[in-house]
Design a protein around this motif. Sequence first.
Motif, mmCIF file in Angstrom:
data_model
loop_
_atom_site.group_PDB
_atom_site.id
_atom_site.type_symbol
_atom_site.label_atom_id
_atom_site.label_comp_id
_atom_site.label_asym_id
_atom_site.label_seq_id
_atom_site.Cartn_x
_atom_site.Cartn_y
_atom_site.Cartn_z
ATOM 1 N N VAL A 30 -47.708 -15.222 29.053
ATOM 2 C CA VAL A 30 -49.174 -15.302 29.148
ATOM 3 C C VAL A 30 -49.755 -16.222 28.125
ATOM 4 N N HIS A 31 -50.350 -17.171 28.602
ATOM 5 C CA HIS A 31 -51.031 -18.266 27.553
ATOM 6 C C HIS A 31 -52.454 -17.912 27.433
ATOM 7 N N LEU A 32 -52.843 -18.065 26.341
ATOM 8 C CA LEU A 32 -54.432 -17.712 25.932
ATOM 9 C C LEU A 32 -54.936 -18.898 25.705
ATOM 10 N N TYR A 33 -55.805 -19.458 26.640
ATOM 11 C CA TYR A 33 -56.522 -20.526 26.787
ATOM 12 C C TYR A 33 -58.149 -20.112 26.249
ATOM 13 N N THR A 34 -58.648 -20.938 25.398
ATOM 14 C CA THR A 34 -59.991 -20.438 24.902
ATOM 15 C C THR A 34 -60.980 -21.906 24.988
ATOM 16 N N ALA A 35 -60.642 -22.990 25.428
ATOM 17 C CA ALA A 35 -61.365 -24.135 25.608
ATOM 18 C C ALA A 35 -62.318 -24.562 24.301
ATOM 19 N N ASN A 36 -61.566 -24.358 23.273
ATOM 20 C CA ASN A 36 -62.114 -24.443 21.937
ATOM 21 C C ASN A 36 -62.622 -26.126 21.680
ATOM 22 N N HIS A 37 -61.859 -27.037 22.538
ATOM 23 C CA HIS A 37 -62.099 -28.337 22.403
ATOM 24 C C HIS A 37 -62.822 -28.931 23.684
ATOM 25 N N VAL A 38 -63.518 -28.142 24.444
ATOM 26 C CA VAL A 38 -63.987 -28.716 25.750
ATOM 27 C C VAL A 38 -65.552 -28.573 25.454
ATOM 28 N N PRO A 39 -66.287 -29.940 25.315
ATOM 29 C CA PRO A 39 -67.789 -29.748 24.893
ATOM 30 C C PRO A 39 -68.667 -29.119 25.868
ATOM 31 N N LEU A 40 -68.261 -29.245 27.176
ATOM 32 C CA LEU A 40 -69.242 -28.780 28.110
ATOM 33 C C LEU A 40 -69.402 -26.996 27.964
ATOM 34 N N ALA A 41 -68.020 -26.696 27.729
ATOM 35 C CA ALA A 41 -68.196 -25.039 27.288
ATOM 36 C C ALA A 41 -69.129 -24.784 26.369
ATOM 37 N N GLY A 73 -79.152 -15.264 33.452
ATOM 38 C CA GLY A 73 -80.424 -15.432 32.809
ATOM 39 C C GLY A 73 -80.563 -16.776 32.042
ATOM 40 N N GLY A 74 -79.670 -17.714 32.093
ATOM 41 C CA GLY A 74 -79.785 -18.680 31.364
ATOM 42 C C GLY A 74 -79.352 -18.764 30.121
ATOM 43 N N VAL A 75 -78.666 -17.612 29.623
ATOM 44 C CA VAL A 75 -78.130 -17.631 28.210
ATOM 45 C C VAL A 75 -76.969 -18.502 27.847
ATOM 46 N N ALA A 76 -77.235 -19.124 26.676
ATOM 47 C CA ALA A 76 -76.112 -20.117 26.295
ATOM 48 C C ALA A 76 -74.783 -19.319 25.914
ATOM 49 N N PHE A 77 -73.794 -19.905 26.502
ATOM 50 C CA PHE A 77 -72.568 -19.616 25.907
ATOM 51 C C PHE A 77 -72.291 -19.959 24.567
ATOM 52 N N GLY A 78 -71.969 -19.189 23.451
ATOM 53 C CA GLY A 78 -71.500 -19.907 22.345
ATOM 54 C C GLY A 78 -70.467 -20.201 22.175
ATOM 55 N N TYR A 79 -69.710 -20.886 21.173
ATOM 56 C CA TYR A 79 -68.637 -21.495 20.856
ATOM 57 C C TYR A 79 -67.435 -19.940 20.669
ATOM 58 N N ARG A 80 -66.453 -20.344 21.469
ATOM 59 C CA ARG A 80 -65.346 -19.181 21.652
ATOM 60 C C ARG A 80 -65.938 -18.003 22.071
ATOM 61 N N SER A 81 -66.929 -18.081 22.959
ATOM 62 C CA SER A 81 -67.540 -16.938 23.836
ATOM 63 C C SER A 81 -66.872 -16.377 25.076
ATOM 64 N N GLY A 82 -65.656 -17.181 25.247
ATOM 65 C CA GLY A 82 -64.870 -16.726 26.521
ATOM 66 C C GLY A 82 -63.421 -17.034 26.420
ATOM 67 N N LEU A 83 -62.658 -16.655 27.268
ATOM 68 C CA LEU A 83 -61.021 -16.685 27.344
ATOM 69 C C LEU A 83 -60.350 -16.914 28.711
ATOM 70 N N CYS A 84 -59.426 -17.387 28.744
ATOM 71 C CA CYS A 84 -58.702 -17.210 29.864
ATOM 72 C C CYS A 84 -57.280 -17.094 29.674
ATOM 73 N N LEU A 85 -56.673 -15.813 30.442
ATOM 74 C CA LEU A 85 -55.330 -15.538 30.425
ATOM 75 C C LEU A 85 -54.631 -16.180 31.297
ATOM 76 N N GLU A 86 -53.656 -16.790 31.087
ATOM 77 C CA GLU A 86 -53.063 -17.863 32.329
ATOM 78 C C GLU A 86 -51.534 -17.343 32.152
ATOM 79 N N THR A 87 -51.145 -16.665 33.291
ATOM 80 C CA THR A 87 -49.723 -16.346 33.517
ATOM 81 C C THR A 87 -48.612 -17.449 33.911
ATOM 82 N N GLN A 88 -47.652 -17.482 33.248
ATOM 83 C CA GLN A 88 -47.017 -18.905 33.424
ATOM 84 C C GLN A 88 -45.578 -18.548 32.759
#
Length: 88
Positions: free
Chosen positions: A17-28, A35-50
């Motif tokens: 399982v690869h943990l992807y955080t999109a830390n370097h994706v400006p659009l994130a 409700g239009g709430v802005a996602f902050g830096y590191r406010s999400g993650l993706c678990l990619e099985t591979q």
Amino acid sequence: EPSTGRRLEVFTTEPAVHLYTANHVPLARDARGKGGVAFGYRSGLCLETQHLPNSPNVPEYPSTVLPPGHRFLSSTAYRFSVASGEEL
């Protein structure tokens, strides 16, 4: 998560399982949620099985070779639950 009892179980046919955080994706950093709430830096993650990184070069790792005419099949299921008071 011990304080809330939230659980995530991952069942997969993949060896890693690869943990992807999109830390370097400006659009994130500019994304908006419910409700239009802005996602902050590191406010999400993706678990990619591979397969494991560098699998083609490490004989001990499961093979990533897919011969012509063969199909690649993979299955992943995520189970979310909440622990009962006794389990916390």
